[in-house]
Design a protein around this motif. Structure first.
Motif, PDB file in Angstrom:
ATOM      1  N   ILE A   1      10.125  92.070  -0.088  1.00  0.00           N
ATOM      2  CA  ILE A   1       9.061  93.045   0.115  1.00  0.00           C
ATOM      3  C   ILE A   1       8.508  93.335  -1.275  1.00  0.00           C
ATOM      4  O   ILE A   1       7.406  93.626  -1.462  1.00  0.00           O
ATOM      5  CB  ILE A   1       9.516  94.144   0.867  1.00  0.00           C
ATOM      6  N   THR A   2       9.676  93.560  -2.335  1.00  0.00           N
ATOM      7  CA  THR A   2       9.326  93.850  -3.643  1.00  0.00           C
ATOM      8  C   THR A   2       8.621  92.854  -3.996  1.00  0.00           C
ATOM      9  O   THR A   2       7.233  92.974  -4.972  1.00  0.00           O
ATOM     10  CB  THR A   2      10.452  94.298  -4.397  1.00  0.00           C
ATOM     11  N   LEU A   3       8.957  91.516  -3.898  1.00  0.00           N
ATOM     12  CA  LEU A   3       8.324  90.498  -4.840  1.00  0.00           C
ATOM     13  C   LEU A   3       6.872  90.159  -4.320  1.00  0.00           C
ATOM     14  O   LEU A   3       6.092  89.736  -5.243  1.00  0.00           O
ATOM     15  CB  LEU A   3       9.087  89.256  -4.820  1.00  0.00           C
ATOM     16  N   SER A   4       6.305  90.424  -2.971  1.00  0.00           N
ATOM     17  CA  SER A   4       5.317  90.058  -2.251  1.00  0.00           C
ATOM     18  C   SER A   4       4.136  91.219  -3.317  1.00  0.00           C
ATOM     19  O   SER A   4       3.024  90.711  -2.995  1.00  0.00           O
ATOM     20  CB  SER A   4       5.309  90.359  -0.951  1.00  0.00           C
ATOM     21  N   GLN A   5       4.679  92.039  -3.804  1.00  0.00           N
ATOM     22  CA  GLN A   5       3.614  93.153  -4.519  1.00  0.00           C
ATOM     23  C   GLN A   5       3.446  92.625  -5.811  1.00  0.00           C
ATOM     24  O   GLN A   5       2.744  93.399  -6.689  1.00  0.00           O
ATOM     25  CB  GLN A   5       4.092  94.541  -4.346  1.00  0.00           C
ATOM     26  N   SER A   6       4.148  91.665  -6.625  1.00  0.00           N
ATOM     27  CA  SER A   6       4.014  91.280  -7.595  1.00  0.00           C
ATOM     28  C   SER A   6       2.825  90.147  -8.067  1.00  0.00           C
ATOM     29  O   SER A   6       2.562  89.601  -7.170  1.00  0.00           O
ATOM     30  CB  SER A   6       5.340  90.428  -8.125  1.00  0.00           C
ATOM     31  N   ASP A   7       2.305  90.170  -9.081  1.00  0.00           N
ATOM     32  CA  ASP A   7       1.137  89.327  -9.496  1.00  0.00           C
ATOM     33  C   ASP A   7       1.964  88.156 -10.563  1.00  0.00           C
ATOM     34  O   ASP A   7       1.162  87.361 -10.820  1.00  0.00           O
ATOM     35  CB  ASP A   7       0.297  89.760 -10.300  1.00  0.00           C
ATOM     36  N   CYS A   8       3.076  88.119 -10.795  1.00  0.00           N
ATOM     37  CA  CYS A   8       3.941  87.281 -11.807  1.00  0.00           C
ATOM     38  C   CYS A   8       5.189  87.166 -11.395  1.00  0.00           C
ATOM     39  O   CYS A   8       6.006  88.310 -11.330  1.00  0.00           O
ATOM     40  CB  CYS A   8       3.704  87.870 -13.247  1.00  0.00           C
ATOM     41  N   LEU A   9       5.819  85.926 -11.117  1.00  0.00           N
ATOM     42  CA  LEU A   9       7.343  85.838 -11.088  1.00  0.00           C
ATOM     43  C   LEU A   9       7.759  84.874 -12.216  1.00  0.00           C
ATOM     44  O   LEU A   9       7.052  83.759 -12.391  1.00  0.00           O
ATOM     45  CB  LEU A   9       7.401  85.068  -9.448  1.00  0.00           C
ATOM     46  N   SER A  10       8.864  85.188 -12.792  1.00  0.00           N
ATOM     47  CA  SER A  10       9.664  84.254 -13.556  1.00  0.00           C
ATOM     48  C   SER A  10      10.648  83.589 -12.728  1.00  0.00           C
ATOM     49  O   SER A  10      11.762  84.327 -12.034  1.00  0.00           O
ATOM     50  CB  SER A  10      10.070  84.904 -14.700  1.00  0.00           C
ATOM     51  N   ILE A  11      10.656  82.347 -12.760  1.00  0.00           N
ATOM     52  CA  ILE A  11      11.570  81.513 -11.708  1.00  0.00           C
ATOM     53  C   ILE A  11      12.431  80.545 -12.690  1.00  0.00           C
ATOM     54  O   ILE A  11      12.131  79.757 -13.483  1.00  0.00           O
ATOM     55  CB  ILE A  11      11.030  80.721 -11.028  1.00  0.00           C
ATOM     56  N   ASP A  12      13.679  80.391 -12.206  1.00  0.00           N
ATOM     57  CA  ASP A  12      14.777  79.409 -12.766  1.00  0.00           C
ATOM     58  C   ASP A  12      15.558  78.937 -11.490  1.00  0.00           C
ATOM     59  O   ASP A  12      15.729  79.743 -10.510  1.00  0.00           O
ATOM     60  CB  ASP A  12      15.329  79.853 -13.991  1.00  0.00           C
ATOM     61  N   THR A  13      16.309  78.048 -11.710  1.00  0.00           N
ATOM     62  CA  THR A  13      17.337  77.497 -10.691  1.00  0.00           C
ATOM     63  C   THR A  13      18.488  77.055 -11.602  1.00  0.00           C
ATOM     64  O   THR A  13      18.430  76.798 -12.660  1.00  0.00           O
ATOM     65  CB  THR A  13      17.144  76.279  -9.818  1.00  0.00           C
ATOM     66  N   GLU A  14      19.633  77.291 -10.755  1.00  0.00           N
ATOM     67  CA  GLU A  14      20.998  76.424 -11.130  1.00  0.00           C
ATOM     68  C   GLU A  14      21.613  75.340 -10.256  1.00  0.00           C
ATOM     69  O   GLU A  14      21.516  75.828  -8.928  1.00  0.00           O
ATOM     70  CB  GLU A  14      22.083  77.545 -11.210  1.00  0.00           C
ATOM     71  N   SER A  15      21.873  74.338 -10.483  1.00  0.00           N
ATOM     72  CA  SER A  15      22.139  73.294  -9.620  1.00  0.00           C
ATOM     73  C   SER A  15      23.544  72.856  -9.731  1.00  0.00           C
ATOM     74  O   SER A  15      24.414  73.020 -10.901  1.00  0.00           O
ATOM     75  CB  SER A  15      21.246  72.132  -9.467  1.00  0.00           C
ATOM     76  N   SER A  16      23.897  71.966  -8.783  1.00  0.00           N
ATOM     77  CA  SER A  16      25.514  71.572  -8.654  1.00  0.00           C
ATOM     78  C   SER A  16      25.562  70.228  -9.461  1.00  0.00           C
ATOM     79  O   SER A  16      26.430  69.580  -9.493  1.00  0.00           O
ATOM     80  CB  SER A  16      25.849  71.255  -7.590  1.00  0.00           C
ATOM     81  N   GLY A  17      24.278  69.542 -10.239  1.00  0.00           N
ATOM     82  CA  GLY A  17      24.459  68.232 -10.623  1.00  0.00           C
ATOM     83  C   GLY A  17      25.450  67.944 -11.740  1.00  0.00           C
ATOM     84  O   GLY A  17      25.800  66.753 -11.913  1.00  0.00           O
ATOM     85  N   TYR A  18      26.116  68.851 -12.450  1.00  0.00           N
ATOM     86  CA  TYR A  18      27.004  68.459 -13.431  1.00  0.00           C
ATOM     87  C   TYR A  18      28.457  68.383 -12.708  1.00  0.00           C
ATOM     88  O   TYR A  18      29.240  67.769 -13.371  1.00  0.00           O
ATOM     89  CB  TYR A  18      27.023  69.635 -14.422  1.00  0.00           C
ATOM     90  N   TYR A  19      28.460  68.635 -11.411  1.00  0.00           N
ATOM     91  CA  TYR A  19      29.975  68.494 -10.656  1.00  0.00           C
ATOM     92  C   TYR A  19      29.771  67.493  -9.727  1.00  0.00           C
ATOM     93  O   TYR A  19      30.665  66.879  -9.124  1.00  0.00           O
ATOM     94  CB  TYR A  19      30.255  69.800 -10.161  1.00  0.00           C
ATOM     95  N   THR A  20      28.520  67.273  -8.971  1.00  0.00           N
ATOM     96  CA  THR A  20      28.465  66.578  -7.706  1.00  0.00           C
ATOM     97  C   THR A  20      27.416  65.678  -8.006  1.00  0.00           C
ATOM     98  O   THR A  20      26.753  65.605  -8.839  1.00  0.00           O
ATOM     99  CB  THR A  20      27.953  67.473  -6.617  1.00  0.00           C
ATOM    100  N   TYR A  21      27.516  64.207  -6.952  1.00  0.00           N
ATOM    101  CA  TYR A  21      26.793  63.102  -7.230  1.00  0.00           C
ATOM    102  C   TYR A  21      25.347  63.392  -6.724  1.00  0.00           C
ATOM    103  O   TYR A  21      24.375  63.393  -7.495  1.00  0.00           O
ATOM    104  CB  TYR A  21      27.180  62.032  -6.573  1.00  0.00           C
ATOM    105  N   TYR A  22      25.221  64.246  -5.561  1.00  0.00           N
ATOM    106  CA  TYR A  22      23.827  64.679  -5.023  1.00  0.00           C
ATOM    107  C   TYR A  22      23.652  66.070  -5.350  1.00  0.00           C
ATOM    108  O   TYR A  22      24.308  66.856  -4.872  1.00  0.00           O
ATOM    109  CB  TYR A  22      24.114  64.366  -3.484  1.00  0.00           C
TER     110      TYR A  22
END
Length: 389
Positions: free
Chosen positions: A21-42
């Protein structure tokens, strides 16, 4: 702009609904992700961080069954999505969740276009905000639960500065008449699709001290890395976590002695690997074999076009006073040489370049492949470096 580094963990349906609800009212989103690749094959996405209007959300895909509510935000052309190294994050989010993206900005690409000294987020935060971020948790195990508070704080800080950094970057890009180029490149990045992951390639030439090995040892090294990769797939662990490089070399040196292999690996793996050594995958690997590239498959007119395109690339780099990281790679150039587009439209259909590059580089590329002069088509290009070093 005041920076707020507190965070809200979104790991249940109620907190997800409130965040959307809050994000839908925004005009700008800053986005990042964290993934498992340093530990898992997939590799899989383990966190999605989104900052907007002073609020920092950390979405937990491992705890949440349905994140489709983020899709309309990512596809909304009225909402700018800011990333650092957008290609990696976007491909991961497309792969794991099927998201689509429209209207993005990438501070890493922008840092290259602005010819900054470094391109890391760490550097940009210090450059624009005089703040030094810690990267202590960069190689954390993001798949484990519960996460440590230090991990969550690290994750949140990856997005809190992006909007203010992009605001300053976009102003400078505009002043230097580079903004249209950047925006076109962003659109190209947003359209990129993840390639099917069939496994890690074995890059023997990158293995430490590989040139000091004999040709038989290099062949055994190749086969050991292949064996390790198959084992890593089965147990879904990053290959270096199955056997590190030191252990791989120890196995290569012990390849003719089954008892030594058993001491290192245990009976089952040792016997299977011993059979691999007894039936090698190919001939001994000479030093020259390590550095062969796909471009060596080119011959005749294709090879001639490749050489002319490399010269074209050097010309662009000289005119724009820029490095290789903003230019097509040898692999890209080889593909163009093979496909031999005869028109701007055919060049565009290859999908290698953004629309800006097709428009501004296309005529000179076509002319270069046809051995025609093209320098007059480059007069409007904007230099990247303000002056020569």
């Amino acid at each position: 702009m005041q920076i707020q580094s507190d965070y809200i963990v979104v790991d249940n349906v109620r907190s997800l609904q409130l965040a959307l609800i809050t994000l839908s009212q925004s005009d700008c989103l800053s986005i990042d992700t964290e993934s498992s690749g340093y530990y898992t094959y997939y590799s899989k996405v383990c966190l999605i961080q989104i900052s907007s209007k002073g609020k920092n959300y950390i979405f937990d895909p491992i705890r949440l069954d349905d994140l489709t509510g983020l899709g309309p935000l990512f596809e909304n052309p009225s909402i700018l999505k800011i990333f650092h190294s957008a290609s990696d994050d976007i491909k991961a989010l497309k792969r794991d969740f099927g998201f689509k993206f429209i209207n993005i900005a990438d501070t890493m690409f922008s840092s290259r276009l602005l010819d900054l000294e470094q391109n890391s987020l760490l550097y940009l935060v210090e450059h624009y905000h005089k703040v030094k971020l810690s990267k202590k948790e960069q190689k954390s195990n993001w798949e484990k639960r519960p996460l440590e508070k230090s991990q969550l704080q690290y994750a949140a800080l990856d997005t809190v500065y992006l909007e203010s950094i992009w605001t300053k970057m976009s102003e400078e890009l505009g002043k230097r008449k580079l903004l249209d180029e950047a925006v076109s490149e962003f659109a190209k990045i947003a359209e990129e699709e993840p390639e099917p992951f069939e496994g890690f390639s074995i890059n023997l030439e990158k293995f430490p001290n590989v040139l000091e090995l004999g040709s038989d040892e290099r062949r055994a090294l190749h086969d050991t890395l292949g064996f390790r990769d198959e084992k890593a797939k089965r147990v879904n662990k990053a290959p270096f976590r199955v056997w590190n490089n030191d252990k791989v070399l120890e196995l290569v040196k012990s390849r003719g002695e089954l008892n030594k292999l058993i001491d290192i690996l245990g009976k089952k793996d040792a016997e299977n690997l011993y059979q691999v050594y007894k039936n090698p995958s190919g001939p001994p690997i000479q030093k020259n074999d390590l550095f062969k590239r796909s471009i060596e498959d080119l011959a005749g007119e294709e090879a001639d076009r490749f050489k002319r395109l490399r010269q074209w690339r050097e010309t662009i780099m000289s005119i724009r006073r820029m490095g290789h990281n903003l230019m097509p790679s040898n692999k890209n150039i080889a593909e163009i040489a093979k496909r031999n587009p005869k028109s701007i439209e055919e060049l565009k259909e290859l999908g290698i370049f953004s629309n800006w590059k097709v428009e501004n580089y296309g005529p000179s590329i076509i002319a270069a492949m046809q051995s025609k002069p093209y320098e007059t088509t480059l007069s409007g290009l904007i230099p990247i470096k303000k002056k020569f070093d």
